[in-house]
Design an enzyme around this catalytic site. Structure first.
Site: not given
Length: 476
Positions: A76, A151, A175
């Protein structure tokens, strides 16, 4: 070239049936074919192939392969990799390049993982759909008109689409788990402090935790074991001993397992297909020997409100460092220092980030601190007490990961409150700091994935992963 688990990949590598270079090249080619899905913000073509060749060369010379030898991983884009861009999917960091490796990156490299790219995300990890990225939304591999969750939507989509075997995400209020549920994979948030946050760009420091997205709980456990443990560079990392997760998983059996089912998780607004699938999975486990225990978790209705007060307060403080003075975007439209601060932040941050900064500043202001922030902290303590009490009576708390299946891109962007409710079942574990996981349990009437959410007591990741494995194995 496709592998359903790392064990399959490792067996092929050690038997000489393939090489790290061949595997890495295969994944990179697949990423290139999926570029329209906007899953990756950066792809490490040359770096990944160079590392794969180096691993092959060392292995051919008799070197001992690491625990993650040749594992293609996606990271990420809020986790630091030295020499790579670190954008947090924000214009304010669009051209920023990290100068150091996060602790988790160091530990994964030491065990011979191969990083193939940085994944898209909601800006500064603020969002539940991956639509808040400054670089555009991510498509869900199951239906490209729908969101992958957020997210960590890019990381979840990468694993689901076969573009990475395992991916790292960050989880503040769901997330990792919510996108895992939306993308039909496993998503693990460990106990707060189990994994060092050094090198993770902070959203809400008392909530943030790096997590793992994988196709199965065995792979998630393997990566967790490599990353877990104390770190002198992160004072919040725990010195609690790191378990042998494989042994703890193997010891889990449905026979006699006590599963707590909170009545508060099954209200009228829950999507009927989600409710049906979760109840069917619980009944399946009951038939195999598990005991379903009705429990109540008072104050559940206050979870979302308390969470958004606390995390926005922390975000308003953490994001104050992005001011155009030291690094990141600096507005050209300024003739004094004050204008530089204001314009750089106004132009560099997206709409949702600015909304949360303003809310956080408001709840921390002198006239409202006691009314909002202090009360939210008190609610947090109530949650910790209630969940601790519940898990003294049961082994695990189970419920849906999300109140609804993946929704359409753009469907909820004009209603932030409705968007926030996507995390209503994942937020409590973040408030209390306990480990939690989303595991795929089936598909709704539109053939969209549905996940089940599980919570165990502090540092019981092995038990949690074992229970998740029981559930997933029963649907394969």
């Amino acid at each position: 070239m496709h592998f359903s688990s790392y064990q399959d990949l490792r067996s092929s590598l050690l038997a000489g049936q393939t090489t790290c270079e061949e595997v890495t090249k295969s994944y990179l080619e697949r990423i290139d074919r999926h570029c329209d899905d906007n899953i990756f913000l950066a792809v490490f073509h040359e770096q990944a192939l160079s590392r794969a060749r180096s691993l092959d060369r060392r292995f051919s010379e008799g070197g001992t392969p690491g625990l993650l030898f040749g594992m293609p991983m996606a990271i990420k884009d809020n986790i630091s990799i030295k020499g790579a861009r670190l954008t947090c999917a924000s214009r304010i960091l669009e051209n920023y390049e990290s100068v150091y490796d996060a602790t988790v990156i160091e530990r994964l490299l030491n065990e011979d993982a191969v990083f193939i790219g940085k994944t898209n995300m909601d800006e500064f990890a603020m969002g539940s759909s991956n639509e808040n990225s400054a670089f555009g939304p991510v498509a869900n591999p199951f239906d490209k008109t729908r969101v992958p969750g957020g997210s960590s939507g890019g990381s979840a989509a990468a694993v689901a689409a076969g573009l990475a075997l395992v991916a790292l995400g960050s989880d503040t209020g769901g997330s990792v788990r919510q996108p895992a549920g939306f993308c039909d994979i496993v998503g693990l948030k460990p106990t707060y402090g189990r994994i060092s946050r050094y090198g993770l760009v902070a959203f809400a420091s008392s909530f943030d935790q790096i997590g793992v997205l994988a196709r199965n709980s065995d792979d998630a456990a393997l990566v967790l074991g490599v990353m877990a443990g104390a770190d002198e560079r992160d004072a919040t990392s725990s010195r609690h001993a790191v378990s042998n997760y494989a042994e703890e998983m193997a010891a889990v059996s449905p026979d006699g397992l006590k599963i707590g089912v909170p009545k508060e998780f099954f209200h009228e607004s829950l999507n009927p297909d989600v409710a049906r699938l979760v109840k069917a999975k619980l009944e399946e486990l009951r038939e195999k020997g598990a005991e379903l225990v009705d429990i109540t978790l008072p104050a559940s209705d206050y979870a979302i409100a308390a969470y958004y007060i606390l995390v926005t307060a922390e975000a308003s403080s953490n994001l104050a460092r992005f001011d155009g003075a030291r690094y990141g975007y600096r507005s050209p439209n300024c003739d004094n220092l004050s204008a530089m601060y204001v314009n750089s932040r106004t132009e560099g941050f997206g709409k949702e980030v600015k909304r949360r900064i303003m809310l956080g500043t408001y709840v921390l202001s002198a006239g409202y601190y006691d009314t909002y922030y202090k009360k939210a902290q008190q609610v947090r303590r109530v949650f910790q007490d209630r969940y601790r009490e519940a898990l003294e009576k049961v082994d695990v708390i189970a419920g849906p990961t999300s109140p609804f299946p993946p929704f359409g891109i753009g469907d909820k962007m004009d209603d932030p409150l409705e968007m926030y409710l996507a995390d209503v079942f994942t937020v409590p574990a973040s408030i209390v700091g306990m480990p939690a996981i989303s595991v795929p349990i089936g598909y709704d009437s539109l053939n969209l994935p549905v996940g089940m959410h599980l919570i165990c007591n502090f540092f019981e990741e092995g038990k949690l992963l074992g229970i998740a494995g029981l559930m997933q194995h029963s649907i394969v």
